[in-house]
Design an enzyme around this catalytic site. Structure first.
Site, PDB file in Angstrom:
ATOM      1  N   VAL A  34     -18.924  15.740  27.982  1.00  0.00           N
ATOM      2  CA  VAL A  34     -18.337  15.797  29.331  1.00  0.00           C
ATOM      3  C   VAL A  34     -16.978  16.490  29.239  1.00  0.00           C
ATOM      4  CG1 VAL A  34     -19.584  13.706  29.992  1.00  0.00           C
ATOM      5  CG2 VAL A  34     -17.216  13.519  29.215  1.00  0.00           C
ATOM      6  N   GLU A  93     -13.195  17.622  28.752  1.00  0.00           N
ATOM      7  CA  GLU A  93     -12.303  17.309  27.634  1.00  0.00           C
ATOM      8  C   GLU A  93     -11.075  16.539  28.133  1.00  0.00           C
ATOM      9  OE1 GLU A  93     -12.978  17.495  24.643  1.00  0.00           O
ATOM     10  OE2 GLU A  93     -11.353  18.175  23.369  1.00  0.00           O
ATOM     11  N   SER A 147     -13.535  18.663  21.173  1.00  0.00           N
ATOM     12  CA  SER A 147     -13.010  19.627  20.206  1.00  0.00           C
ATOM     13  C   SER A 147     -11.550  19.368  19.881  1.00  0.00           C
ATOM     14  CB  SER A 147     -13.201  21.063  20.710  1.00  0.00           C
ATOM     15  OG  SER A 147     -13.085  21.138  22.093  1.00  0.00           O
ATOM     16  N   HIS A 190     -19.186  18.044  16.440  1.00  0.00           N
ATOM     17  CA  HIS A 190     -18.517  19.181  17.076  1.00  0.00           C
ATOM     18  C   HIS A 190     -19.385  20.429  16.940  1.00  0.00           C
ATOM     19  CE1 HIS A 190     -14.933  22.156  17.201  1.00  0.00           C
ATOM     20  NE2 HIS A 190     -15.380  21.921  18.398  1.00  0.00           N
ATOM     21  N   ASN A 230     -10.952  25.014  13.999  1.00  0.00           N
ATOM     22  CA  ASN A 230      -9.997  25.385  15.050  1.00  0.00           C
ATOM     23  C   ASN A 230      -8.552  25.175  14.615  1.00  0.00           C
ATOM     24  OD1 ASN A 230     -11.991  26.222  16.736  1.00  0.00           O
ATOM     25  ND2 ASN A 230     -12.044  24.369  17.988  1.00  0.00           N
ATOM     26  N   TYR A 256     -20.096  30.032   8.986  1.00  0.00           N
ATOM     27  CA  TYR A 256     -21.104  29.705  10.005  1.00  0.00           C
ATOM     28  C   TYR A 256     -20.526  29.515  11.401  1.00  0.00           C
ATOM     29  CZ  TYR A 256     -24.707  29.466   6.515  1.00  0.00           C
ATOM     30  OH  TYR A 256     -25.605  29.807   5.550  1.00  0.00           O
TER      31      TYR A 256
HETATM   32  N1  LIG Z   1     -17.049  25.218  25.680  1.00  0.00           N
HETATM   33  C1  LIG Z   1     -16.830  25.303  24.374  1.00  0.00           C
HETATM   34  O1  LIG Z   1     -16.723  26.383  23.796  1.00  0.00           O
HETATM   35  C2  LIG Z   1     -16.746  24.042  23.555  1.00  0.00           C
HETATM   36  C3  LIG Z   1     -16.925  24.107  22.165  1.00  0.00           C
HETATM   37  C4  LIG Z   1     -16.907  22.940  21.421  1.00  0.00           C
HETATM   38  C5  LIG Z   1     -16.709  21.733  22.042  1.00  0.00           C
HETATM   39  N2  LIG Z   1     -16.518  21.697  23.400  1.00  0.00           N
HETATM   40  C6  LIG Z   1     -16.327  20.386  24.004  1.00  0.00           C
HETATM   41  O2  LIG Z   1     -17.540  20.001  24.653  1.00  0.00           O
HETATM   42  C7  LIG Z   1     -17.255  19.182  25.775  1.00  0.00           C
HETATM   43  C8  LIG Z   1     -17.890  19.780  27.000  1.00  0.00           C
HETATM   44  O3  LIG Z   1     -17.395  21.065  27.175  1.00  0.00           O
HETATM   45  P1  LIG Z   1     -18.119  22.118  28.111  1.00  0.00           P
HETATM   46  O4  LIG Z   1     -17.507  23.437  27.819  1.00  0.00           O
HETATM   47  O5  LIG Z   1     -19.582  21.951  28.030  1.00  0.00           O
HETATM   48  O6  LIG Z   1     -17.609  21.634  29.537  1.00  0.00           O
HETATM   49  P2  LIG Z   1     -18.288  21.889  30.959  1.00  0.00           P
HETATM   50  O7  LIG Z   1     -17.200  21.717  31.945  1.00  0.00           O
HETATM   51  O8  LIG Z   1     -19.047  23.152  30.944  1.00  0.00           O
HETATM   52  O9  LIG Z   1     -19.332  20.707  31.117  1.00  0.00           O
HETATM   53  C9  LIG Z   1     -18.978  19.360  31.249  1.00  0.00           C
HETATM   54  C10 LIG Z   1     -20.069  18.704  32.074  1.00  0.00           C
HETATM   55  O10 LIG Z   1     -19.900  17.311  32.005  1.00  0.00           O
HETATM   56  C11 LIG Z   1     -20.227  16.772  33.278  1.00  0.00           C
HETATM   57  N3  LIG Z   1     -19.574  15.474  33.392  1.00  0.00           N
HETATM   58  C12 LIG Z   1     -18.281  15.214  33.598  1.00  0.00           C
HETATM   59  N4  LIG Z   1     -18.078  13.879  33.617  1.00  0.00           N
HETATM   60  C13 LIG Z   1     -19.263  13.296  33.420  1.00  0.00           C
HETATM   61  C14 LIG Z   1     -19.710  11.956  33.312  1.00  0.00           C
HETATM   62  N5  LIG Z   1     -18.864  10.949  33.453  1.00  0.00           N
HETATM   63  N6  LIG Z   1     -21.005  11.734  33.100  1.00  0.00           N
HETATM   64  C15 LIG Z   1     -21.870  12.748  32.984  1.00  0.00           C
HETATM   65  N7  LIG Z   1     -21.521  14.041  33.050  1.00  0.00           N
HETATM   66  C16 LIG Z   1     -20.227  14.316  33.265  1.00  0.00           C
HETATM   67  C17 LIG Z   1     -19.712  17.799  34.265  1.00  0.00           C
HETATM   68  O11 LIG Z   1     -20.367  17.678  35.504  1.00  0.00           O
HETATM   69  C18 LIG Z   1     -20.037  19.094  33.543  1.00  0.00           C
HETATM   70  O12 LIG Z   1     -21.311  19.599  33.904  1.00  0.00           O
HETATM   71  C19 LIG Z   1     -15.745  19.082  25.834  1.00  0.00           C
HETATM   72  O13 LIG Z   1     -15.359  17.930  25.179  1.00  0.00           O
HETATM   73  C20 LIG Z   1     -15.287  20.324  25.085  1.00  0.00           C
HETATM   74  O14 LIG Z   1     -14.008  20.186  24.525  1.00  0.00           O
HETATM   75  C21 LIG Z   1     -16.545  22.809  24.155  1.00  0.00           C
END
Ligand SMILES: NC(=O)c1ccc[n+]([C@@H]2O[C@H](COP(=O)([O-])OP(=O)(O)OC[C@H]3O[C@@H](n4cnc5c(N)ncnc54)[C@H](O)[C@@H]3O)[C@@H](O)[C@H]2O)c1
Length: 713
Positions: free
Chosen positions: A388, A390, A417, A438, A488, A638
């Site tokens: 969800v 961050e 992350s 992660h 990172n 990777y």
């Molecule tokens: N985008 C990246 O490159 C990346 C890489 C590694 C890790 N992350 C981590 O992954 C996580 C998600 O990132 P993302 O880029 O997919 O974000 P995103 O905003 O694309 O998606 C988050 C989703 O979570 C949903 N959400 C929010 N609160 C919720 C809840 N209480 N219950 C159910 N769903 C809920 C939202 O509706 C949204 O669709 C974060 O912690 C981010 O730091 C992201």
């Protein structure tokens, strides 16, 4: 049956001697196998009652390559060339009887020295490993294979690792017959026929027809070079393999073999091959966790759940569906769920459009993914991965809720992350079941998985996350909790220095080109534009940090490729075009900071981008955030496109730069530029002073666990 060595048996079927290699599970070629084959052939040649020889293998596969543990040991007689010369020069016909499933690398080279080859229908043939290890098939493979299958197919097999089936092998002359039933009996029957019908002793080294077809056609090689240029950029071995096959075409066999040998020795002594062989061992090594032994019970995953169907959640869910594990995806609102599932479907359909999935595969995989807005649907999942927003309060709320719903023995994972996994775990009554997983974006594509061990993660939780990573075809590496984990955290150092370089006089395309030429798929600014500059902007704002140039671009709405402009401008495609407007911004910001811009050399750019990263890697080792230097290298290869032939940042620092040279240069930069990040860390100083390496360090490391609470036996 007589055992000649521990690994080779000799048996006589009337006038046919059968040599059976028995070295389970892969019948890999080692000293004992070479010795057994040599002595068996010599015995058969000296026995007047024997008219032909069959070489086959026990078990499920023909010889599937060499025993790679011998690579680092002094060579032992007999060498493979000696054995192959003996086989090819044998006055009695030698038939290779290839059982399923594979004849690979040196296994295939042995069959090529035989006069005839027969195989079971399920057998497959290839030269996979040599090029992967930065080598070429050095036992005559580059000389014999083109003589048997022709230059074009030989190049594809040797350079690109193409595998061919028994049917294709028959069509291309690699085998003489497909046989059924017992492979030994079939081999013996074929050998009997060869003897009875007085078939000639067909020596591969004498075959010329297929080479003739390629003579006077340099375009065959030119076209092939062009076709592999992109995926082999920077690697040494593919070009050397091609040169060796060229030698097969242009030189007599004996001289071709000599050329092959020369090229092989050049490769085996090259840093590129050393790096590739190091990584080949480093990847499985990453699965070894000193205080979580291999027999630690891991939870079987029959069902998974993902919370959040955004960018990462969708990709993570696909990983499970791809390997047949049903997965429930939970979203807060139906609209977000529909959007997330729609993106997943589109991803699969795009893959199908490229011919890599069937329409049925798309439906099967979609059928394994169940979307819902009801949290209770995760109650029967064996692992639940949260992806969800961050934001700590949101994560805590989700984990508190999961705590009340999930099975008692479920693993609860977070894809955070940047946030503290321990704080997230503390929101539950079972922190021992919580771990970070992660994933990297795009999560369905990127192979790296940093599993983040919390202070209380139990051995079973860790073992389950590691096993899950392998099951979904990732490369899992265990790391500890800190800001940015391993990858990172090191990248952050590079990013900071990249911005400084812009302020001091460089431009984005100059910096990016230096890293591209080093072997990365792209440099930091092109990567920022691809990932979206707004992501870092938001994180910086949250942490009260600034990045003068990047912030200015974001304020102008230049978020990168998605807005058509970032550090570069973009036309209709994804080609990054240097933008005079950005240059003006950079020059302005330099002036604003009172910096006199200067010409910066490519060498300085490379050192300033990579040395602080290596120093950070050393701090990570000191802090026991990574178990070993090679884990850091696996993460960079990777997860961040570090060029494989440079082994990873720690290997590169050890062997391409040298730790003393690196440390001394850092001290010069510290004097010249100032800044804490130029202060060599204690470990770097210690190893540099003692002439030691990071990659040798882990073996002497007294592993106290990531929180100082575990000790190695
Ligand atoms: N985008 C990246 O490159 C990346 C890489 C590694 C890790 N992350 C981590 O992954 C996580 C998600 O990132 P993302 O880029 O997919 O974000 P995103 O905003 O694309 O998606 C988050 C989703 O979570 C949903 N959400 C929010 N609160 C919720 C809840 N209480 N219950 C159910 N769903 C809920 C939202 O509706 C949204 O669709 C974060 O912690 C981010 O730091 C992201």
């Amino acid at each position: 049956m007589t055992a000649i060595t521990e690994f080779v048996d000799l048996d006589c079927h009337n006038r046919v001697a059968v040599l059976t290699v028995n070295h389970p599970p892969f019948n890999s070629l080692n000293h004992g196998v070479r010795k057994g084959l040599k002595e068996g052939v010599v015995a058969a040649l000296g026995d007047a009652a024997i008219s032909a020889i069959v070489i086959t293998c026990a078990g499920q596969t023909f010889i599937a390559g060499s025993d790679t543990t011998e690579f680092t040991k002094p060579p032992q007689e007999p060498g493979l060339h000696e054995v192959l010369d003996l086989i090819e020069g044998s006055a009695k016909p030698v038939v290779a009887a290839i059982n399923g499933s594979t004849a690979l690398d040196t296994g295939l080279e042995i069959t090529l020295a035989c006069h005839y080859r027969v195989a079971l229908k399920e057998a497959r043939f290839g030269m996979l490993l040599a090029v992967k290890l930065g080598l070429l098939p050095g036992a005559g493979g580059t000389q014999r294979l083109p003589r048997v299958v022709g230059v074009e197919l030989a190049l594809q097999m040797i350079v690109s690792g193409a595998m061919i089936s028994a049917d294709e092998a028959l069509r291309h002359g690699l085998i003489d017959a497909i046989v059924e039933g017992d492979i030994t009996a079939a081999g013996v029957a074929f050998a009997e026929k060869v003897v009875t019908e007085h078939w000639p002793l067909r020596k591969t080294c004498d075959l010329e027809d297929k080479l003739d077809a390629a003579r006077g056609k340099p375009e065959i090689f030119a076209n092939f070079r062009q076709s592999v240029a992109r995926q082999t950029r920077g690697f040494k071995a593919p070009e050397y393999c091609i040169r060796a096959v060229e030698a097969a075409v242009h030189l007599p066999f004996a001289q071709g073999l000599e050329r092959e040998r020369e090229l092989f020795f050049e490769l085996i002594n090259s840093l590129e091959s050393k790096a590739q062989r190091y990584l080949f061992r480093a990847e499985p090594k990453a699965a070894e966790i000193p205080d979580v032994p291999a027999d630690t019970p891991a939870k079987e995953i029959h069902k998974a759940a993902v919370i959040g169907a955004g960018t990462m959640g969708g990709g993570i869910a696909m990983n499970f569906a791809n390997v047949g594990i049903p997965v429930t995806v939970v979203e807060v609102a139906q609209e977000a769920l529909d959007h997330g599932l729609g993106v997943i479907r589109k991803n699969y359909e795009n893959t199908a459009a490229r011919g890599r999935l069937t329409a049925q595969d798309v439906e099967t995989r979609m059928g394994l993914i169940t979307g819902t807005t009801d949290f209770n649907a995760v109650a029967d999942a064996d692992i639940i991965i949260e992806a969800v927003f961050e934001e700590m309060p949101v994560k805590k709320e989700v984990f508190a809720k999961l705590d009340t719903i999930a099975k008692p023995d479920a693993v609860l994972a977070t894809n955070t992350s940047t946030l503290d996994v321990n704080e997230i775990a503390a929101a539950t009554s079972r922190p021992e079941s919580v771990i970070g997983t992660h994933f990297f974006s795009p999560a369905n594509v990127m192979r790296l998985l940093e599993n983040v061990r919390g202070a209380k993660s139990s051995p079973t939780t860790i073992a389950t996350a590691m096993a899950m990573g392998q099951r979904i075809q990732k490369v899992p590496v265990l790391v500890g909790v800190c800001y940015g984990f391993v990858g990172n955290r090191m990248l952050h150092q590079r990013g900071k220095e990249a911005e400084k370089l812009l302020l001091e006089g460089a431009l984005p395309h100059q910096v990016d080109k230096v890293l591209y030429d080093f072997g990365f798929p792209m440099g930091p600014f092109a990567m920022g534009d691809l990932a979206g500059l707004d992501v870092g902007w938001r994180i910086r704002k949250g942490r009260g940090e600034q990045s003068a140039i990047a912030d200015r671009l974001c304020e102008m709405g230049r978020f990168g490729q998605k807005t058509g402009a970032g550090y570069y401008k973009y036309g209709t495609g994804r080609t990054a075009i240097p933008d005079p407007d950005v240059e003006k911004i950079i020059v302005d910001v330099s002036a604003q900071f009172g910096i006199t811009r200067r010409l910066i050399s490519d060498e300085e750019i490379l050192q300033r981008l990579l040395y602080p990263m290596v120093n950070e890697g050393a701090k990570i080792l000191e802090g026991k955030i990574a178990i070993r230097a090679s884990d850091i290298d696996v993460i960079w290869v990777y997860g961040y496109g570090w060029p494989v032939y440079r082994g990873g940042p720690m290997f590169w620092a050890d062997f391409a730069v040298g730790l003393k040279a690196l440390r001394d240069r850092m001290l010069e930069y510290q004097e010249q530029l100032g800044g804490d990040h130029w202060q060599p860390t204690a470990l770097l100083n210690e190893l540099a002073d003692q002439g030691k390496t990071f990659t040798g360090y882990h073996s002497t490391l007294s592993y106290e666990g990531l929180y100082g609470r575990r000790t190695l036996p």
